[in-house]
Design a protein around this motif. Structure first.
Motif, PDB file in Angstrom:
ATOM      1  N   ARG A  82      22.660  54.498  61.358  1.00  0.00           N
ATOM      2  CA  ARG A  82      22.983  55.378  60.400  1.00  0.00           C
ATOM      3  C   ARG A  82      22.775  54.381  59.411  1.00  0.00           C
ATOM      4  NH1 ARG A  82      22.177  58.717  57.084  1.00  0.00           N
ATOM      5  NH2 ARG A  82      24.008  59.667  56.341  1.00  0.00           N
ATOM      6  N   LEU A  83      22.803  53.078  59.209  1.00  0.00           N
ATOM      7  CA  LEU A  83      23.119  52.084  58.366  1.00  0.00           C
ATOM      8  C   LEU A  83      21.782  51.183  58.414  1.00  0.00           C
ATOM      9  CD1 LEU A  83      25.898  49.663  57.542  1.00  0.00           C
ATOM     10  CD2 LEU A  83      25.891  51.721  57.125  1.00  0.00           C
TER      11      LEU A  83
ATOM     12  N   LEU B 284      21.130  45.576  53.138  1.00  0.00           N
ATOM     13  CA  LEU B 284      21.021  45.268  52.024  1.00  0.00           C
ATOM     14  C   LEU B 284      22.748  45.819  51.821  1.00  0.00           C
ATOM     15  CD1 LEU B 284      18.606  48.323  51.670  1.00  0.00           C
ATOM     16  CD2 LEU B 284      18.037  46.033  51.684  1.00  0.00           C
ATOM     17  N   ASP B 285      22.917  45.313  49.857  1.00  0.00           N
ATOM     18  CA  ASP B 285      24.337  45.172  49.832  1.00  0.00           C
ATOM     19  C   ASP B 285      25.005  46.550  49.847  1.00  0.00           C
ATOM     20  OD1 ASP B 285      26.384  44.206  48.458  1.00  0.00           O
ATOM     21  OD2 ASP B 285      25.769  44.080  47.309  1.00  0.00           O
ATOM     22  N   LEU B 286      25.336  47.469  50.699  1.00  0.00           N
ATOM     23  CA  LEU B 286      26.562  48.973  50.810  1.00  0.00           C
ATOM     24  C   LEU B 286      27.132  48.645  49.865  1.00  0.00           C
ATOM     25  CD1 LEU B 286      24.511  50.650  53.400  1.00  0.00           C
ATOM     26  CD2 LEU B 286      23.802  50.191  51.606  1.00  0.00           C
TER      27      LEU B 286
ATOM     28  N   ILE C  57      19.975  54.230  56.612  1.00  0.00           N
ATOM     29  CA  ILE C  57      20.616  54.753  54.547  1.00  0.00           C
ATOM     30  C   ILE C  57      20.025  53.308  54.647  1.00  0.00           C
ATOM     31  CG2 ILE C  57      21.371  54.185  53.273  1.00  0.00           C
ATOM     32  CD1 ILE C  57      24.035  55.568  55.410  1.00  0.00           C
ATOM     33  N   GLN C  58      19.709  52.033  55.190  1.00  0.00           N
ATOM     34  CA  GLN C  58      18.862  51.212  54.590  1.00  0.00           C
ATOM     35  C   GLN C  58      16.762  51.382  53.849  1.00  0.00           C
ATOM     36  OE1 GLN C  58      21.421  46.902  55.299  1.00  0.00           O
ATOM     37  NE2 GLN C  58      19.327  47.101  56.293  1.00  0.00           N
TER      38      GLN C  58
ATOM     39  N   SER D 240      17.249  41.391  49.868  1.00  0.00           N
ATOM     40  CA  SER D 240      16.770  42.571  50.143  1.00  0.00           C
ATOM     41  C   SER D 240      15.545  42.004  50.444  1.00  0.00           C
ATOM     42  CB  SER D 240      16.145  43.608  48.930  1.00  0.00           C
ATOM     43  OG  SER D 240      15.576  43.418  48.065  1.00  0.00           O
TER      44      SER D 240
ATOM     45  N   GLY E 287      17.608  59.127  43.122  1.00  0.00           N
ATOM     46  CA  GLY E 287      17.192  58.713  44.927  1.00  0.00           C
ATOM     47  C   GLY E 287      17.798  58.283  45.452  1.00  0.00           C
ATOM     48  N   ILE E 288      18.384  57.100  45.433  1.00  0.00           N
ATOM     49  CA  ILE E 288      19.296  56.945  46.715  1.00  0.00           C
ATOM     50  C   ILE E 288      20.409  57.320  46.318  1.00  0.00           C
ATOM     51  CG2 ILE E 288      21.535  54.836  46.509  1.00  0.00           C
ATOM     52  CD1 ILE E 288      19.238  52.946  44.607  1.00  0.00           C
TER      53      ILE E 288
ATOM     54  N   GLU F  22      30.107  61.461  58.374  1.00  0.00           N
ATOM     55  CA  GLU F  22      30.137  60.434  59.366  1.00  0.00           C
ATOM     56  C   GLU F  22      30.922  58.927  59.266  1.00  0.00           C
ATOM     57  OE1 GLU F  22      26.906  58.483  62.031  1.00  0.00           O
ATOM     58  OE2 GLU F  22      25.846  59.557  60.869  1.00  0.00           O
TER      59      GLU F  22
ATOM     60  N   LEU G 240      21.272  45.083  44.925  1.00  0.00           N
ATOM     61  CA  LEU G 240      21.212  45.737  45.506  1.00  0.00           C
ATOM     62  C   LEU G 240      19.737  44.956  46.458  1.00  0.00           C
ATOM     63  CD1 LEU G 240      20.959  48.029  47.671  1.00  0.00           C
ATOM     64  CD2 LEU G 240      19.358  49.361  45.579  1.00  0.00           C
TER      65      LEU G 240
ATOM     66  N   LEU H 178      24.181  46.755  62.628  1.00  0.00           N
ATOM     67  CA  LEU H 178      24.467  47.500  61.286  1.00  0.00           C
ATOM     68  C   LEU H 178      25.132  49.050  62.115  1.00  0.00           C
ATOM     69  CD1 LEU H 178      21.816  46.699  58.776  1.00  0.00           C
ATOM     70  CD2 LEU H 178      24.182  46.055  59.017  1.00  0.00           C
TER      71      LEU H 178
ATOM     72  N   GLY I  28      15.841  54.730  53.770  1.00  0.00           N
ATOM     73  CA  GLY I  28      16.067  55.871  52.759  1.00  0.00           C
ATOM     74  C   GLY I  28      15.661  55.233  51.479  1.00  0.00           C
ATOM     75  N   ILE I  29      16.976  54.001  51.413  1.00  0.00           N
ATOM     76  CA  ILE I  29      16.783  52.993  50.543  1.00  0.00           C
ATOM     77  C   ILE I  29      15.286  52.721  49.892  1.00  0.00           C
ATOM     78  CG2 ILE I  29      17.457  51.784  48.689  1.00  0.00           C
ATOM     79  CD1 ILE I  29      20.881  51.788  49.830  1.00  0.00           C
TER      80      ILE I  29
ATOM     81  N   LYS J  13      12.777  42.445  57.314  1.00  0.00           N
ATOM     82  CA  LYS J  13      14.632  42.802  57.379  1.00  0.00           C
ATOM     83  C   LYS J  13      14.472  44.147  57.608  1.00  0.00           C
ATOM     84  CE  LYS J  13      17.974  42.280  54.550  1.00  0.00           C
ATOM     85  NZ  LYS J  13      18.979  41.258  54.048  1.00  0.00           N
ATOM     86  N   LEU J  14      14.045  45.459  57.515  1.00  0.00           N
ATOM     87  CA  LEU J  14      14.312  46.471  57.334  1.00  0.00           C
ATOM     88  C   LEU J  14      14.598  47.481  58.419  1.00  0.00           C
ATOM     89  CD1 LEU J  14      14.342  47.974  54.112  1.00  0.00           C
ATOM     90  CD2 LEU J  14      15.828  47.105  54.761  1.00  0.00           C
TER      91      LEU J  14
ATOM     92  N   VAL K 147      31.333  54.793  58.736  1.00  0.00           N
ATOM     93  CA  VAL K 147      30.167  53.802  58.691  1.00  0.00           C
ATOM     94  C   VAL K 147      31.180  52.452  58.211  1.00  0.00           C
ATOM     95  CG1 VAL K 147      28.588  54.385  59.535  1.00  0.00           C
ATOM     96  CG2 VAL K 147      28.751  54.297  57.006  1.00  0.00           C
TER      97      VAL K 147
ATOM     98  N   VAL L 235      13.343  55.229  48.822  1.00  0.00           N
ATOM     99  CA  VAL L 235      12.583  55.700  47.246  1.00  0.00           C
ATOM    100  C   VAL L 235      11.968  54.723  46.459  1.00  0.00           C
ATOM    101  CG1 VAL L 235      14.712  56.208  45.711  1.00  0.00           C
ATOM    102  CG2 VAL L 235      15.569  56.564  47.625  1.00  0.00           C
TER     103      VAL L 235
ATOM    104  N   VAL M 193      19.371  59.889  49.156  1.00  0.00           N
ATOM    105  CA  VAL M 193      19.799  59.843  50.984  1.00  0.00           C
ATOM    106  C   VAL M 193      21.389  59.516  51.277  1.00  0.00           C
ATOM    107  CG1 VAL M 193      19.010  57.361  51.789  1.00  0.00           C
ATOM    108  CG2 VAL M 193      17.652  57.554  50.083  1.00  0.00           C
ATOM    109  N   LEU M 194      22.282  59.142  50.446  1.00  0.00           N
ATOM    110  CA  LEU M 194      23.603  59.177  51.701  1.00  0.00           C
ATOM    111  C   LEU M 194      24.089  60.545  51.270  1.00  0.00           C
ATOM    112  CD1 LEU M 194      24.318  55.674  48.760  1.00  0.00           C
ATOM    113  CD2 LEU M 194      24.856  56.304  51.645  1.00  0.00           C
TER     114      LEU M 194
ATOM    115  N   LEU N 276      31.004  59.090  55.448  1.00  0.00           N
ATOM    116  CA  LEU N 276      29.420  59.870  54.227  1.00  0.00           C
ATOM    117  C   LEU N 276      29.300  61.282  54.148  1.00  0.00           C
ATOM    118  CD1 LEU N 276      26.806  57.125  56.852  1.00  0.00           C
ATOM    119  CD2 LEU N 276      27.538  56.999  54.460  1.00  0.00           C
TER     120      LEU N 276
END
Lengths: 462, 462
Positions: free
Chosen positions: A438-439, B194-196, A442-443, A203, B445-446, B179, A199, A435, A445-446, A461-462, B181, A449, B449-450, B175
């Protein structure tokens, strides 16, 4: 941010890491505000800090959290997407002083390094111990390992050895707020936790600051041998590349240049020996410890079977170096054509590369700017270069429009706007389309955190 | 969960995926409540659902979110850590019906599969097209790709080809809430997000439900050849293994057995030909397309140089098969010794394997239960097996205590309690010590998020 607050922040930085490690003069800040991309910096930093150790980084992030001050981690600013550019009111966290190779371990087959180590220095050190650090981004002699990890850097050898992520085993990171953690044990295998190491890789400094990197080393490969093959059609070259990828002789590089690039190389490096009428050129290298000669014979046969008009094999260091001189001249040769160039970084499914190249030709005609393309064809990762006269506002605008078109084109073909350079600031616009919302959420959200105050490289980036 | 609510949930499941895809009988639920670990299930499921497609999975997760009903994704229950065990009030999401190999693509060098595909079926299909799916967990003939991805499964070939994560390119996931993805484009390289993908691999069903997997394929390797080497000391065997890992002839398997395992194998498989007085055995395989004969000569020389007392080379399929028969008999042979066995899965730095084995001997003496060890020595990933008489409460208790000791020992040696089996329920106790509170809170925490309602495989891994 109020000036008073900036002054207080700087006084605390002085106390924490020493006055000499904190630079606030305009010249330093200006010189460290932009990487090599065309992206503009996002405001003025308040200071550049050069921590000497993890404790120093931790202290800086603690102070930043207290004063809600953004932090932009930086290496040697060789990035191509604006990821390390300054943002308003930020501390520029210059990691180049943390440049020790802490350990090269021939039993564990790892190196433990600080992020400021120059990539080529690690490679050279490993080589002296009979070992091999595989990742080899084009800027290896000037970029840092920390930057490579932050961007998941690629390069010519990925076709055999994978991207930077594939060589990163474990990281020490400093979290927003200053806590120091290790992402995972330094064992070959570990499934105790979620993959926080992966991860962090790529990043771009938005989740944590990397302070120590454990990378995998490999046994030393053999000397590099190679084949240079020219073709009268792009499709013949692509068919050759696909046959080589699918075949039993794995190349350590598989590079493609189209007619536009060949013309620029012929102009800049006449001794390259590239034929005037070639529509495509492949450079195929091998570094097998055993059987490299067989590899070369097989590449030669494969190119001939796909109608190569000329095949030269390079079976000694001098001959390989002559080929590499041409390949390395690429960026300089391209810029020389019109004075300005925008280097794209698309990656698409390999089977659609022919379609991409045809669409790029059509785009070039439509926008009225030349586009020439080279890149890592074995990975489906090409670098179309949009050429323009920087003194002609019409061409500048056309090139900018073509840039946006190229990113969308890669996505339409099932690919990505960036295979190895990263998003930074330059490709933020393309990321939403790629992306989806939704992705993206999620990013973010990460990120929240790991960095609830949003202080680490904000806006990137995000 | 109130029964009324369960009834309503089941009625909605009937409407969404069809009555025949929803099983609620006690026998089915009991049969699908535990994997192969010793971990107890965490309550009774309300239903088992067999979705036929991604839309079905999405519908199930939507219904689960509405009724706050836990969901436990399951494959063929060959897991070794309790990751797929039932939890109270859950829907067991049986993915084995989604078992189509959707595409094998020789140009992109990928396969696109549903999660219920049996690993060996994918490998066989790839082989028929002249391609190779590298991951080969020990349970390959009965486990699913989805389970492999969920646990980041290992196996004997990791020493050359890496773990499952290294072969996963892109995932379609559903998810929490339903949803659908895709984690990233299916290109070789992509750094847009990010490397999901990596985050999902090894997450044991706690972050999302995987519905489609794009894996990398390789050109077909050569036939497997090998070397069997016996040693009069563990250190000689470990030195040989380290020399092979560091050498130019990369093995496709590098397996170790200690004296306890050798004795069990000699009892169970007399034709294995293992010497009675050997203290360690190495099995070294190669699948090089070219030069495998040279590999075998080099392994032989290396073993002899490190005082092997006997070296047999296996240079045809029959000879290799005879070696594999012995290696595959391992679990059965071990369990036969005392009737009960606990299989550990530690991974530590390779340089400390000798220390681990000495400490395991001391632990065995202290706790009064035999411990014999085999495993993937090239990865530093060993499987100590604690042997006990299941009818003797004193031995059962001693084995349980030794189990806890082994996990702590691996962590003390800088390693992990689990190299390839996962955390599931069985190793939750070890995870806090290994990751520390901050990494644990980041992981949770991650997860939040998911899966903000905490419905996906609750109580597992994190």
């Amino acid at each position: 941010m109020a000036i008073a607050n900036a002054d207080l922040t700087i006084r605390e930085l002085h106390a924490a890491v020493g006055r000499s490690a904190v630079l606030t003069d305009h010249q330093t800040l200006a010189a460290r505000s932009n990487d090599r991309s065309a992206a503009a910096s996002q405001g003025r930093a308040i200071a550049l800090v050069r921590p000497r150790d993890t404790a120093g980084v931790s202290a800086v992030l603690r102070i930043a959290a207290t004063h809600r001050c953004p932090v932009v981690p930086q290496g040697r600013l060789s990035g191509l997407a604006g990821g390390a550019n300054a943002v308003e009111g930020a501390i520029l966290l210059d990691m180049t002083g943390m440049n020790a190779i802490l350990r090269v371990d021939p039993v564990e087959m790892v190196a433990v390094v600080q992020p400021g180590v120059i990539t080529a220095d690690l490679a050279a050190r490993a080589a002296r111990e009979g070992l091999f650090y595989a990742p080899d981004p084009a800027s290896a002699t000037e970029c840092t390992i920390g930057g490579n990890v932050a961007t998941n850097a690629g390069g010519m050898r990925c076709v055999k050895y994978g991207v930077t992520r594939d060589s990163v085993r474990s990281l020490e990171i400093v979290l927003a707020g200053g806590e120091v953690v290790r992402t995972r044990p330094p064992t070959v295998k570990a499934v105790g936790g979620l993959d926080l190491t992966g991860l962090m890789v790529g990043s771009e400094g938005t989740l944590a600051v990397i302070t120590e990197i454990t990378v995998d080393l490999l046994p030393a490969p053999g000397p590099t041998l190679g084949v240079s093959a020219s073709f009268s059609s792009v499709d013949d070259a692509l068919d050759t590349a696909n046959a080589i990828v699918a075949g039993p002789h794995r190349p350590s590089a598989l590079e493609f240049c189209d007619a536009g690039v060949i013309a620029a190389l012929r102009a800049k490096v006449p001794e390259s020996g590239l034929p005037a009428d070639a529509m495509a050129w492949l450079l195929v290298l091998t570094d097998s410890a055993a059987g490299a000669g067989e590899d070369v014979r097989w590449y030669t046969q494969t190119a001939r079977a796909h109608r190569a008009v000329r095949v030269d094999s390079a079976t000694d260091a001098g001959a390989v170096e002559r080929l590499m001189v041409a390949r390395r001249a690429l960026n300089v040769a391209m810029r020389a054509v019109r004075g300005g160039s925008l280097n794209e970084d698309v990656a698409i499914p390999r089977s659609r590369l022919g379609e991409l190249l045809r669409r790029l030709d059509a785009l070039s005609a439509r926008r009225g700017v030349p586009i020439a393309t080279a890149g890592h064809v074995g990975d489906g990762n090409l670098h179309p270069v949009i050429l323009f006269d920087p003194h002609d506002p019409g061409q500048v605008a056309a090139a900018q429009q073509a840039h946006i078109d190229v990113l969308a084109m890669a996505q339409e073909l099932g690919g990505t706007a960036t295979g190895e350079h990263g998003i930074g600031l330059e490709k933020l616009g393309a990321v939403d389309a790629e992306l989806g919302p939704r992705l993206r959420s999620i990013q973010r959200g990460i990120k929240a955190v790991l960095d609830p105050q949003g202080l680490l490289n904000p806006g990137k980036k995000l």
